[in-house]
Design a protein around this motif. Structure first.
Motif, PDB file in Angstrom:
ATOM      1  N   ASP A 153       0.829  -1.204   0.000  1.00  0.00           N
ATOM      2  CA  ASP A 153       0.000   0.000   0.000  1.00  0.00           C
ATOM      3  C   ASP A 153       0.864   1.255   0.000  1.00  0.00           C
ATOM      4  O   ASP A 153       1.940   1.274   0.580  1.00  0.00           O
ATOM      5  N   THR A 154       0.364   2.296  -0.662  1.00  0.00           N
ATOM      6  CA  THR A 154       1.032   3.590  -0.693  1.00  0.00           C
ATOM      7  C   THR A 154       0.044   4.640  -0.213  1.00  0.00           C
ATOM      8  O   THR A 154      -1.101   4.665  -0.660  1.00  0.00           O
ATOM      9  N   ASN A 155       0.494   5.505   0.688  1.00  0.00           N
ATOM     10  CA  ASN A 155      -0.372   6.548   1.245  1.00  0.00           C
ATOM     11  C   ASN A 155       0.028   7.932   0.757  1.00  0.00           C
ATOM     12  O   ASN A 155       1.210   8.208   0.575  1.00  0.00           O
ATOM     13  N   PHE A 156      -0.981   8.777   0.576  1.00  0.00           N
ATOM     14  CA  PHE A 156      -0.802  10.185   0.231  1.00  0.00           C
ATOM     15  C   PHE A 156      -1.695  10.992   1.160  1.00  0.00           C
ATOM     16  O   PHE A 156      -2.771  10.541   1.538  1.00  0.00           O
ATOM     17  N   ILE A 157      -1.290  12.193   1.501  1.00  0.00           N
ATOM     18  CA  ILE A 157      -2.131  13.100   2.282  1.00  0.00           C
ATOM     19  C   ILE A 157      -2.719  14.111   1.300  1.00  0.00           C
ATOM     20  O   ILE A 157      -1.978  14.795   0.585  1.00  0.00           O
ATOM     21  N   ILE A 158      -4.048  14.179   1.254  1.00  0.00           N
ATOM     22  CA  ILE A 158      -4.713  15.081   0.315  1.00  0.00           C
ATOM     23  C   ILE A 158      -5.674  16.000   1.059  1.00  0.00           C
ATOM     24  O   ILE A 158      -5.998  15.775   2.228  1.00  0.00           O
ATOM     25  N   SER A 159      -6.148  16.996   0.344  1.00  0.00           N
ATOM     26  CA  SER A 159      -7.108  17.945   0.884  1.00  0.00           C
ATOM     27  C   SER A 159      -8.183  18.196  -0.168  1.00  0.00           C
ATOM     28  O   SER A 159      -7.868  18.429  -1.339  1.00  0.00           O
ATOM     29  N   LEU A 160      -9.441  18.106   0.236  1.00  0.00           N
ATOM     30  CA  LEU A 160     -10.567  18.403  -0.647  1.00  0.00           C
ATOM     31  C   LEU A 160     -11.325  19.561  -0.013  1.00  0.00           C
ATOM     32  O   LEU A 160     -12.041  19.385   0.978  1.00  0.00           O
ATOM     33  N   ASP A 161     -11.147  20.754  -0.569  1.00  0.00           N
ATOM     34  CA  ASP A 161     -11.618  21.978   0.076  1.00  0.00           C
ATOM     35  C   ASP A 161     -13.000  22.461  -0.340  1.00  0.00           C
ATOM     36  O   ASP A 161     -13.521  23.396   0.251  1.00  0.00           O
ATOM     37  N   SER A 162     -13.579  21.838  -1.375  1.00  0.00           N
ATOM     38  CA  SER A 162     -14.888  22.310  -1.833  1.00  0.00           C
ATOM     39  C   SER A 162     -15.681  21.155  -2.440  1.00  0.00           C
ATOM     40  O   SER A 162     -15.132  20.090  -2.718  1.00  0.00           O
ATOM     41  N   GLU A 200       0.314   6.589 -12.471  1.00  0.00           N
ATOM     42  CA  GLU A 200      -0.799   7.322 -13.071  1.00  0.00           C
ATOM     43  C   GLU A 200      -1.672   7.978 -11.996  1.00  0.00           C
ATOM     44  O   GLU A 200      -2.103   9.117 -12.146  1.00  0.00           O
ATOM     45  N   ILE A 201      -1.902   7.248 -10.908  1.00  0.00           N
ATOM     46  CA  ILE A 201      -2.718   7.790  -9.824  1.00  0.00           C
ATOM     47  C   ILE A 201      -2.012   8.979  -9.177  1.00  0.00           C
ATOM     48  O   ILE A 201      -2.629  10.004  -8.905  1.00  0.00           O
ATOM     49  N   SER A 202      -0.697   8.864  -8.954  1.00  0.00           N
ATOM     50  CA  SER A 202       0.068   9.974  -8.358  1.00  0.00           C
ATOM     51  C   SER A 202      -0.057  11.235  -9.193  1.00  0.00           C
ATOM     52  O   SER A 202      -0.222  12.325  -8.647  1.00  0.00           O
ATOM     53  N   SER A 203       0.022  11.093 -10.501  1.00  0.00           N
ATOM     54  CA  SER A 203      -0.115  12.254 -11.383  1.00  0.00           C
ATOM     55  C   SER A 203      -1.523  12.832 -11.322  1.00  0.00           C
ATOM     56  O   SER A 203      -1.708  14.045 -11.281  1.00  0.00           O
ATOM     57  N   ALA A 204      -2.525  11.955 -11.295  1.00  0.00           N
ATOM     58  CA  ALA A 204      -3.922  12.406 -11.315  1.00  0.00           C
ATOM     59  C   ALA A 204      -4.312  13.133 -10.032  1.00  0.00           C
ATOM     60  O   ALA A 204      -5.129  14.060 -10.069  1.00  0.00           O
ATOM     61  N   ILE A 205      -3.729  12.741  -8.900  1.00  0.00           N
ATOM     62  CA  ILE A 205      -4.116  13.370  -7.631  1.00  0.00           C
ATOM     63  C   ILE A 205      -3.218  14.546  -7.250  1.00  0.00           C
ATOM     64  O   ILE A 205      -3.436  15.167  -6.212  1.00  0.00           O
ATOM     65  N   ALA A 206      -2.269  14.877  -8.080  1.00  0.00           N
ATOM     66  CA  ALA A 206      -1.315  15.962  -7.780  1.00  0.00           C
ATOM     67  C   ALA A 206      -2.004  17.269  -7.343  1.00  0.00           C
ATOM     68  O   ALA A 206      -1.551  17.902  -6.400  1.00  0.00           O
ATOM     69  N   PRO A 207      -3.111  17.683  -7.974  1.00  0.00           N
ATOM     70  CA  PRO A 207      -3.746  18.943  -7.543  1.00  0.00           C
ATOM     71  C   PRO A 207      -4.311  18.896  -6.131  1.00  0.00           C
ATOM     72  O   PRO A 207      -4.566  19.933  -5.531  1.00  0.00           O
ATOM     73  N   TYR A 208      -4.520  17.700  -5.587  1.00  0.00           N
ATOM     74  CA  TYR A 208      -5.156  17.544  -4.275  1.00  0.00           C
ATOM     75  C   TYR A 208      -4.164  17.248  -3.164  1.00  0.00           C
ATOM     76  O   TYR A 208      -4.546  17.203  -2.001  1.00  0.00           O
ATOM     77  N   LEU A 209      -2.885  17.044  -3.507  1.00  0.00           N
ATOM     78  CA  LEU A 209      -1.890  16.716  -2.493  1.00  0.00           C
ATOM     79  C   LEU A 209      -1.724  17.856  -1.519  1.00  0.00           C
ATOM     80  O   LEU A 209      -1.661  19.034  -1.902  1.00  0.00           O
ATOM     81  N   LYS A 210      -1.652  17.503  -0.249  1.00  0.00           N
ATOM     82  CA  LYS A 210      -1.467  18.505   0.807  1.00  0.00           C
ATOM     83  C   LYS A 210      -0.050  19.026   0.733  1.00  0.00           C
ATOM     84  O   LYS A 210       0.901  18.271   0.672  1.00  0.00           O
ATOM     85  N   LYS A 211       0.081  20.326   0.725  1.00  0.00           N
ATOM     86  CA  LYS A 211       1.412  20.928   0.607  1.00  0.00           C
ATOM     87  C   LYS A 211       1.967  21.286   1.957  1.00  0.00           C
ATOM     88  O   LYS A 211       1.309  21.525   2.897  1.00  0.00           O
TER      89      LYS A 211
END
Length: 78
Positions: free
Chosen positions: A2-11, A67-78
């Protein structure tokens, strides 16, 4: 593995766009907030989470990881 990413969905628009993007992948992908885990492809599931806090996206397997990493790039928590 498994690979984890921290994301944010603000709207609502972010949630809709994110769910539509993730729906195209065959991999199992979960979103979690605290002790709650939902299918990342489920808009209703996503809205049941606490969206005021960062979410953990878990990708099960490695097949589409790049492919998933690229697709979720706009949502990654900075």
């Amino acid at each position: 593995m498994d690979t984890n990413f921290i994301i944010s969905l603000d709207s609502i628009a972010d949630v809709n766009a994110f769910a539509n993007t993730i729906a195209h992948f065959k991999s199992e992908i979960d979103l979690s907030s605290g002790r709650y885990i939902v299918n990342a492809k489920s808009i209703m599931g996503i809205f049941s989470l606490d969206l005021t806090r960062p979410l953990t996206l878990t990708v099960h397997g490695k097949d589409e990881l790049e492919e998933i990493s690229s697709a979720i790039a706009p949502y990654l928590k900075k």
